[in-house]
Design a protein around this motif. Structure first.
Motif, PDB file in Angstrom:
ATOM      1  N   UNK A  66       0.852  -1.144   0.049  1.00  0.00           N
ATOM      2  CA  UNK A  66      -0.055   0.097   0.103  1.00  0.00           C
ATOM      3  C   UNK A  66       0.767   1.336   0.076  1.00  0.00           C
ATOM      4  N   UNK A  67       0.706   2.255  -1.006  1.00  0.00           N
ATOM      5  CA  UNK A  67       1.456   3.217  -1.126  1.00  0.00           C
ATOM      6  C   UNK A  67       0.617   4.490  -0.513  1.00  0.00           C
ATOM      7  N   UNK A  68       0.905   5.090   0.341  1.00  0.00           N
ATOM      8  CA  UNK A  68       0.351   6.323   1.173  1.00  0.00           C
ATOM      9  C   UNK A  68       0.698   7.432   0.406  1.00  0.00           C
ATOM     10  N   UNK A  69      -0.406   8.119   0.087  1.00  0.00           N
ATOM     11  CA  UNK A  69      -0.347   9.549  -0.944  1.00  0.00           C
ATOM     12  C   UNK A  69      -0.807  10.541  -0.239  1.00  0.00           C
ATOM     13  N   UNK A  82      14.348  -3.073   6.857  1.00  0.00           N
ATOM     14  CA  UNK A  82      15.427  -3.624   7.168  1.00  0.00           C
ATOM     15  C   UNK A  82      15.919  -4.701   6.627  1.00  0.00           C
ATOM     16  N   UNK A  83      14.955  -5.763   6.372  1.00  0.00           N
ATOM     17  CA  UNK A  83      15.555  -6.928   5.659  1.00  0.00           C
ATOM     18  C   UNK A  83      15.934  -6.878   4.227  1.00  0.00           C
ATOM     19  N   UNK A  84      15.165  -6.071   3.623  1.00  0.00           N
ATOM     20  CA  UNK A  84      15.124  -5.783   1.945  1.00  0.00           C
ATOM     21  C   UNK A  84      16.307  -4.958   1.836  1.00  0.00           C
ATOM     22  N   UNK A  85      16.756  -4.001   2.724  1.00  0.00           N
ATOM     23  CA  UNK A  85      17.715  -2.785   2.308  1.00  0.00           C
ATOM     24  C   UNK A  85      17.221  -2.027   1.148  1.00  0.00           C
ATOM     25  N   UNK A  86      15.863  -1.933   1.175  1.00  0.00           N
ATOM     26  CA  UNK A  86      15.458  -1.027  -0.112  1.00  0.00           C
ATOM     27  C   UNK A  86      14.559   0.038   0.842  1.00  0.00           C
ATOM     28  N   UNK A  87      14.328   1.215  -0.008  1.00  0.00           N
ATOM     29  CA  UNK A  87      13.222   2.127   0.239  1.00  0.00           C
ATOM     30  C   UNK A  87      11.777   1.342  -0.400  1.00  0.00           C
ATOM     31  N   UNK A  88      10.760   1.074   0.224  1.00  0.00           N
ATOM     32  CA  UNK A  88       9.558   0.400  -0.345  1.00  0.00           C
ATOM     33  C   UNK A  88       8.283   1.072   0.087  1.00  0.00           C
ATOM     34  N   UNK A  89       7.130   0.580  -0.482  1.00  0.00           N
ATOM     35  CA  UNK A  89       6.060   0.983   0.070  1.00  0.00           C
ATOM     36  C   UNK A  89       5.816   0.024   1.115  1.00  0.00           C
ATOM     37  N   UNK A 183      15.555   1.248  -4.653  1.00  0.00           N
ATOM     38  CA  UNK A 183      13.951   1.235  -4.405  1.00  0.00           C
ATOM     39  C   UNK A 183      13.673  -0.067  -4.697  1.00  0.00           C
ATOM     40  N   UNK A 184      12.483  -0.430  -4.301  1.00  0.00           N
ATOM     41  CA  UNK A 184      11.608  -1.580  -4.972  1.00  0.00           C
ATOM     42  C   UNK A 184      11.829  -1.391  -6.462  1.00  0.00           C
ATOM     43  N   UNK A 185      12.273  -2.807  -7.158  1.00  0.00           N
ATOM     44  CA  UNK A 185      12.521  -2.748  -8.668  1.00  0.00           C
ATOM     45  C   UNK A 185      11.466  -2.001  -9.502  1.00  0.00           C
ATOM     46  N   UNK A 186      10.150  -1.935  -9.125  1.00  0.00           N
ATOM     47  CA  UNK A 186       9.256  -1.474 -10.022  1.00  0.00           C
ATOM     48  C   UNK A 186       8.776  -0.236  -9.495  1.00  0.00           C
ATOM     49  N   UNK A 187       9.344   0.738  -8.304  1.00  0.00           N
ATOM     50  CA  UNK A 187       8.841   1.887  -8.024  1.00  0.00           C
ATOM     51  C   UNK A 187       8.782   2.835  -9.032  1.00  0.00           C
ATOM     52  N   UNK A 188       9.785   3.012  -9.866  1.00  0.00           N
ATOM     53  CA  UNK A 188       9.792   3.738 -10.909  1.00  0.00           C
ATOM     54  C   UNK A 188       8.506   3.649 -11.877  1.00  0.00           C
TER      55      UNK A 188
END
Length: 201
Positions: A66-69, A82-89, A183-188
């Motif tokens: 869920x992307x909060x806008x 923490x686990x992924x080491x990425x910025x994610x939703x 980022x999540x690889x699909x974020x863009x």
């Protein structure tokens, strides 16, 4: 109807509901079209849909993002996972027999300490779908339904610090300026789709 037939009815119903849900997702590009087709085939094929043991059983399972806008200022929230080491939703795994929207409402309370409020962009329907191989230990494939929620920037004052190092709000253009490998690889791709939907609204 035999006992085994009766036990299959809920599963068949859930698969039919998920298929209908995915029919409402308009593919943004060829990659999303491919992911949607593969997911439809996976659901119809009878493979297990839900994670039953952390982190990777079965090796492919459903996730609700869920992307909060903030719809007023056009900024969205990302979390440093923490686990992924990425910025994610934010998001989480769909529990067996749980509706993906129910996952959103549950995880939103747990991770961001707020109630899930559907966006005017897509309501309680997913806007985007991805199929992604995770990184690190226990690698598996997440079939992720991306929902859009609404909140003011100052409406989120705490978060699950066991899951996330920090959170940040970014404008949609700032998201696109972020390095892809952070980022999540699909974020863009998601952000471009969201920008297009907002522009057409």
């Amino acid at each position: 109807m035999t006992a085994s037939d009766a036990s299959e009815v809920p599963d068949q119903l859930r698969r039919a509901q998920l298929t209908e849900l995915l029919k409402g997702v308009r593919p943004w590009d060829e990659q999303e079209r491919t992911h949607l087709a593969a997911t439809m085939e996976w659901i119809a094929g009878g493979a297990p849909l839900y994670r039953t043991r952390k982190p990777d059983v079965p090796s492919m399972h459903l996730v609700s993002y869920f992307v909060v806008l903030d719809e007023t200022c056009g900024e969205l929230l990302l979390v440093a996972h923490r686990k992924a080491g990425l910025w994610l939703p934010s998001g989480g795994h769909v529990e067996p027999w749980e509706d993906p929207w129910d996952t959103v409402t549950r995880e939103c309370r747990e991770e961001l300490r707020i109630e899930a409020v559907p966006s005017t962009v897509s309501g309680t329907q997913p806007l985007f779908l991805t199929v992604t191989r995770t990184r690190g230990q226990g690698r598996h494939t997440d079939v992720s339904l991306w929902y859009v929620l609404q909140s003011k920037v100052d409406g989120i004052t705490s978060f699950d610090e066991e899951e996330f190092d920090s959170i940040k709000w970014l404008s949609l253009r700032q998201v696109l300026a972020e390095p892809r490998n952070t980022l999540d690889p699909h974020m863009h791709r998601f952000t471009r789709k969201l920008m297009n939907v907002i522009a057409c609204a």
